[in-house]
Enzyme design. Structure first.
Site, PDB file in Angstrom:
ATOM      1  N   ASN A   1     -10.910   2.747   6.011  1.00 46.01           N
ATOM      2  CA  ASN A   1     -10.621   4.086   6.535  1.00 46.01           C
ATOM      3  C   ASN A   1      -9.856   4.066   7.844  1.00 46.01           C
ATOM      4  O   ASN A   1      -9.232   5.047   8.203  1.00 46.01           O
ATOM      5  CB  ASN A   1     -11.936   4.849   6.755  1.00 46.01           C
ATOM      6  CG  ASN A   1     -12.678   5.031   5.444  1.00 46.01           C
ATOM      7  OD1 ASN A   1     -12.187   5.686   4.532  1.00 46.01           O
ATOM      8  ND2 ASN A   1     -13.838   4.415   5.333  1.00 46.01           N
TER       9      ASN A   1
ATOM     10  N   GLN B   1      -2.616  15.078  -7.728  1.00 46.14           N
ATOM     11  CA  GLN B   1      -3.645  16.047  -7.337  1.00 46.14           C
ATOM     12  C   GLN B   1      -3.102  16.741  -6.091  1.00 46.14           C
ATOM     13  O   GLN B   1      -3.038  16.132  -5.021  1.00 46.14           O
ATOM     14  CB  GLN B   1      -4.956  15.300  -7.028  1.00 46.14           C
ATOM     15  CG  GLN B   1      -6.115  16.217  -6.694  1.00 46.14           C
ATOM     16  CD  GLN B   1      -7.295  15.471  -6.091  1.00 46.14           C
ATOM     17  OE1 GLN B   1      -7.130  14.419  -5.460  1.00 46.14           O
ATOM     18  NE2 GLN B   1      -8.484  16.016  -6.254  1.00 46.14           N
TER      19      GLN B   1
ATOM     20  N   ALA C   1      -6.356   7.770  -5.657  1.00 39.98           N
ATOM     21  CA  ALA C   1      -5.556   7.361  -4.492  1.00 39.98           C
ATOM     22  C   ALA C   1      -4.831   8.559  -3.894  1.00 39.98           C
ATOM     23  O   ALA C   1      -3.698   8.459  -3.452  1.00 39.98           O
ATOM     24  CB  ALA C   1      -4.548   6.289  -4.905  1.00 39.98           C
ATOM     25  N   ALA C   2      -5.509   9.701  -3.897  1.00 44.07           N
ATOM     26  CA  ALA C   2      -4.847  10.923  -3.421  1.00 44.07           C
ATOM     27  C   ALA C   2      -5.175  11.242  -1.976  1.00 44.07           C
ATOM     28  O   ALA C   2      -4.491  12.045  -1.340  1.00 44.07           O
ATOM     29  CB  ALA C   2      -5.237  12.101  -4.309  1.00 44.07           C
TER      30      ALA C   2
ATOM     31  N   ARG D   1      38.955 -30.104   7.598  1.00 40.84           N
ATOM     32  CA  ARG D   1      38.770 -30.003   9.044  1.00 40.84           C
ATOM     33  C   ARG D   1      40.039 -30.499   9.711  1.00 40.84           C
ATOM     34  O   ARG D   1      40.855 -31.185   9.091  1.00 40.84           O
ATOM     35  CB  ARG D   1      37.572 -30.838   9.492  1.00 40.84           C
ATOM     36  CG  ARG D   1      37.757 -32.304   9.193  1.00 40.84           C
ATOM     37  CD  ARG D   1      36.501 -33.117   9.423  1.00 40.84           C
ATOM     38  NE  ARG D   1      36.807 -34.532   9.281  1.00 40.84           N
ATOM     39  CZ  ARG D   1      35.915 -35.456   8.997  1.00 40.84           C
ATOM     40  NH1 ARG D   1      34.658 -35.140   8.815  1.00 40.84           N
ATOM     41  NH2 ARG D   1      36.283 -36.717   8.915  1.00 40.84           N
TER      42      ARG D   1
ATOM     43  N   ARG E   1      -7.698   8.931   9.185  1.00 40.18           N
ATOM     44  CA  ARG E   1      -8.191   8.069  10.262  1.00 40.18           C
ATOM     45  C   ARG E   1      -7.352   6.803  10.450  1.00 40.18           C
ATOM     46  O   ARG E   1      -7.546   6.061  11.405  1.00 40.18           O
ATOM     47  CB  ARG E   1      -9.672   7.722  10.020  1.00 40.18           C
ATOM     48  CG  ARG E   1     -10.586   8.911  10.310  1.00 40.18           C
ATOM     49  CD  ARG E   1     -12.022   8.486  10.355  1.00 40.18           C
ATOM     50  NE  ARG E   1     -12.564   8.275   9.016  1.00 40.18           N
ATOM     51  CZ  ARG E   1     -13.573   7.451   8.747  1.00 40.18           C
ATOM     52  NH1 ARG E   1     -14.122   6.742   9.711  1.00 40.18           N
ATOM     53  NH2 ARG E   1     -14.020   7.321   7.518  1.00 40.18           N
TER      54      ARG E   1
HETATM   55  C1  UD1 Z   1     -17.591   8.925  -2.008  1.00 38.58           C
HETATM   56  C2  UD1 Z   1     -18.817   9.248  -2.839  1.00 38.58           C
HETATM   57  C3  UD1 Z   1     -20.055   8.657  -2.158  1.00 38.58           C
HETATM   58  C4  UD1 Z   1     -19.882   7.170  -1.989  1.00 38.58           C
HETATM   59  C5  UD1 Z   1     -18.580   6.855  -1.227  1.00 38.58           C
HETATM   60  C6  UD1 Z   1     -18.313   5.387  -1.272  1.00 38.58           C
HETATM   61  C7  UD1 Z   1     -18.390  11.380  -3.912  1.00 38.58           C
HETATM   62  C8  UD1 Z   1     -18.671  12.828  -3.908  1.00 38.58           C
HETATM   63  N1  UD1 Z   1     -18.946  10.667  -2.949  1.00 38.58           N
HETATM   64  O1  UD1 Z   1     -17.738   9.608  -0.769  1.00 38.58           O
HETATM   65  O2  UD1 Z   1     -21.200   8.896  -2.950  1.00 38.58           O
HETATM   66  O3  UD1 Z   1     -20.971   6.612  -1.309  1.00 38.58           O
HETATM   67  O4  UD1 Z   1     -17.469   7.529  -1.855  1.00 38.58           O
HETATM   68  O5  UD1 Z   1     -17.201   5.083  -0.473  1.00 38.58           O
HETATM   69  O6  UD1 Z   1     -17.726  10.919  -4.811  1.00 38.58           O
HETATM   70  N2  UD1 Z   1     -10.121  11.121  -3.485  1.00 38.58           N
HETATM   71  C9  UD1 Z   1      -9.091  11.721  -4.168  1.00 38.58           C
HETATM   72  N3  UD1 Z   1      -9.073  13.061  -4.271  1.00 38.58           N
HETATM   73  C10 UD1 Z   1     -10.047  13.851  -3.743  1.00 38.58           C
HETATM   74  C11 UD1 Z   1     -11.097  13.225  -3.048  1.00 38.58           C
HETATM   75  C12 UD1 Z   1     -11.104  11.855  -2.929  1.00 38.58           C
HETATM   76  O7  UD1 Z   1      -8.204  11.054  -4.670  1.00 38.58           O
HETATM   77  O8  UD1 Z   1      -9.962  15.068  -3.907  1.00 38.58           O
HETATM   78  C13 UD1 Z   1     -10.139   9.672  -3.351  1.00 38.58           C
HETATM   79  C14 UD1 Z   1      -9.972   9.212  -1.908  1.00 38.58           C
HETATM   80  O9  UD1 Z   1      -8.607   8.959  -1.607  1.00 38.58           O
HETATM   81  C15 UD1 Z   1     -10.801   7.943  -1.867  1.00 38.58           C
HETATM   82  C16 UD1 Z   1     -11.886   8.190  -2.905  1.00 38.58           C
HETATM   83  O10 UD1 Z   1     -11.408   9.212  -3.756  1.00 38.58           O
HETATM   84  O11 UD1 Z   1     -10.072   6.819  -2.269  1.00 38.58           O
HETATM   85  C17 UD1 Z   1     -13.212   8.589  -2.303  1.00 38.58           C
HETATM   86  O12 UD1 Z   1     -13.076   9.777  -1.566  1.00 38.58           O
HETATM   87  P1  UD1 Z   1     -13.772   9.983  -0.159  1.00 38.58           P
HETATM   88  O13 UD1 Z   1     -13.375  11.299   0.355  1.00 38.58           O
HETATM   89  O14 UD1 Z   1     -13.576   8.806   0.704  1.00 38.58           O
HETATM   90  O15 UD1 Z   1     -15.304  10.072  -0.609  1.00 38.58           O
HETATM   91  P2  UD1 Z   1     -16.566   9.801   0.307  1.00 38.58           P
HETATM   92  O16 UD1 Z   1     -16.879  11.023   1.057  1.00 38.58           O
HETATM   93  O17 UD1 Z   1     -16.388   8.553   1.070  1.00 38.58           O
HETATM   94 MG    MG Z   2     -14.735   7.334   1.687  1.00 37.28          MG
END
Ligand code: UD1
Ligand code: MG
Length: 449
Positions: free
Chosen positions: A226, A75, A9-10, A422, A15
């Protein structure tokens, strides 16, 4: 086997165009992140770790309020999903069993699906939750041979042939903790995004002789949020599901599409919920209660046989006993109403205890707030509060006592007493009529002049 839950949840959720971290936007009156958390809870995880980053302190507060035994790790820079999970390495050090990774922005994963993933761990070292996407868009693609998963390729890094695959990665992954962190240590960031992909652990694991498999779920379950538009669509979907569940559980909804539930709303069977009722968080309605039209309830408990509304508002701490009546334009806050008590019209009852079968007349108000402190009002069993009584708290009205209509009650009323607080009424013979005649004459003179 023991399970640990990791929730990512970082992310910023840029968007959403919001100052509020994405995972704190409410769905069914509850922050998004708590949906994933509560779904994961059915696995009875021995440990739960939430990875926060953007708006970390605010997210941490919500998590702690839910359960202060949950570990929170930060993170600082969002370098990718593998990097995010890696932040939990120390927190989970030496913990036996599996780790299940969920996303904080993916609220619809069903507990049964997570259970199916754990079951699939009997066959595979790494289990990934996949779905057949109607429009695979930018999801990671699952490259499979039979039911064995070879690797996951991110959209940005995929070839044309790989992009044609419709089986997509939901992001939910399950593996043995020790194996998971060993593989994560080997993940690099030489890819189109320059990120550490959690998805890379599949190919890395396969190269080391581990097996990987896919559990499939309905696409609707993996819906991530998103944008505000997606949040609104998710809310619609959530409400549709809650209404269907209520109907399945034996609740009558007079007009289902006008009733709005919170994630944790509980309604017992044979309850009747009429048109345009809104449930905020923390509501329990027992069997056979009736919530009539245009009522708003949150943080309250309604016992069997009670009737609430139309046009009633129950705020946090409202506890209604059996067969209680709360009628139109009545607000109840932090107050216990014992069995059979009645507050039927135009009243405010806050910070109070109302005894069994007491009757509060129209317009009764507990004056609970002095501008600084809140004070308690105690109303005894069977008491009869006359219409438009102001009960200036702290004050006690004894059992079977009466108050005269329009009284301002500032001191305690003994059991069985009649309290009149009253001004004495005075009648002036003939004066009403004479006064009116004088006024009419004055008006006539003005019109002429
Ligand atoms: C990710 C998956 C993709 C999948 C998709 C489904 C990877 C590399 N890709 O892509 O295969 O189809 O989710 O929705 O895992 N987050 C962190 N820290 C970070 C990066 C992300 O906490 O450094 C959290 C985000 O807040 C989010 C989740 O991890 O809740 C997914 O990250 P996001 O960047 O949305 O990954 P996608 O590119 O959508
Ligand atoms: Mg995503």
């Amino acid at each position: 086997m023991s399970v640990s839950l990791v929730i990512l949840a970082a992310g910023q959720g840029s968007r959403m165009q919001s100052d509020l971290p994405k995972v704190l936007h409410p769905l069914g009156a509850v922050p998004l992140v708590l949906h994933a958390l509560r779904a994961g809870r059915v696995l009875e995880p021995a440990r739960i770790v939430v990875v926060v980053g953007h708006g970390g302190e605010a997210v941490a507060q919500v998590i702690r309020a839910e359960d202060d035994t949950i570990e929170i790790v930060t993170q600082d820079q969002q370098l990718g999903t593998a990097h995010a999970v890696d932040q939990t390495r120390a927190a989970l050090d030496g913990v036996a069993g599996d780790v299940v990774v969920l996303y904080g922005d993916t609220p619809f994963i069903r507990p049964e699906t997570l259970e199916a993933m754990l079951a699939a761990r009997m066959q595979h070292d790494i289990v990934v939750l996949g779905f057949d996407a109607a429009d695979p868009g930018r999801y990671g693609r699952l490259v499979v041979q039979g039911d064995a998963l070879d690797r996951i390729v991110e959209f940005k890094d995929a070839t044309e042939a790989e992009r044609a695959i419709t089986l997509c990665n939901s992001g939910v992954i399950c593996a043995d903790r020790a194996a998971l962190f060993e593989l994560i240590a080997a993940v690099g960031n030489e890819n189109a995004s320059g990120e550490y992909y959690l998805t890379d652990i599949v190919a890395l694991g396969r190269a080391r002789g581990l097996s990987a498999g896919v559990v499939r779920c309905d696409e609707a379950e993996t819906l991530g949020i998103n944008t505000r538009a997606e949040l609104a669509q998710a809310e619609t979907r959530f409400q549709t599901r809650m209404r269907a569940e209520a109907l399945d559980n034996g609740v009558t909804l007079s007009a289902p599409e006008t009733v709005f539930f919170a994630q944790d709303t509980y309604i017992g069977r044979d309850s009747v919920i009429d048109q345009f009722v809104v449930f905020g968080p923390g509501v329990t309605v027992e069997s056979g209660a009736q919530i009539r039209a245009f009522s708003h309830l949150e943080g309250c408990h309604v016992s069997r046989g009670a009737v609430v509304g139309p046009y009633a508002r129950l705020r946090p701490g409202a506890e209604l006993g059996e067969d209680v009546r709360v009628g139109n334009f009545v607000e109840i806050k932090n107050a216990v109403l014992d069995d059979g008590a009645k507050v039927n019209h135009l009243s405010y009852v806050g910070d109070a205890h109302v005894g069994a079968r007491a009757n509060l007349g129209a317009g009764t108000v507990t004056c609970n707030y002095d501008g600084v402190f809140k004070h308690h009002t105690e109303i005894g069993e069977g008491a009869f509060i006359g219409s438009s009584t102001m009960l200036v708290a702290p004050v006690t009205v004894g059992a079977y006592a009466l108050t005269g209509s329009g009284s301002v009650i500032t001191s305690d009323v003994p059991d069985g007493a009649l309290a009149l607080g009253r001004a004495q009424q005075q009648n002036k013979p003939g004066l009403g009529k004479r006064l009116m005649e004088r006024l009419r004459a004055a008006k006539a003179a003005k019109v002429k002049g």
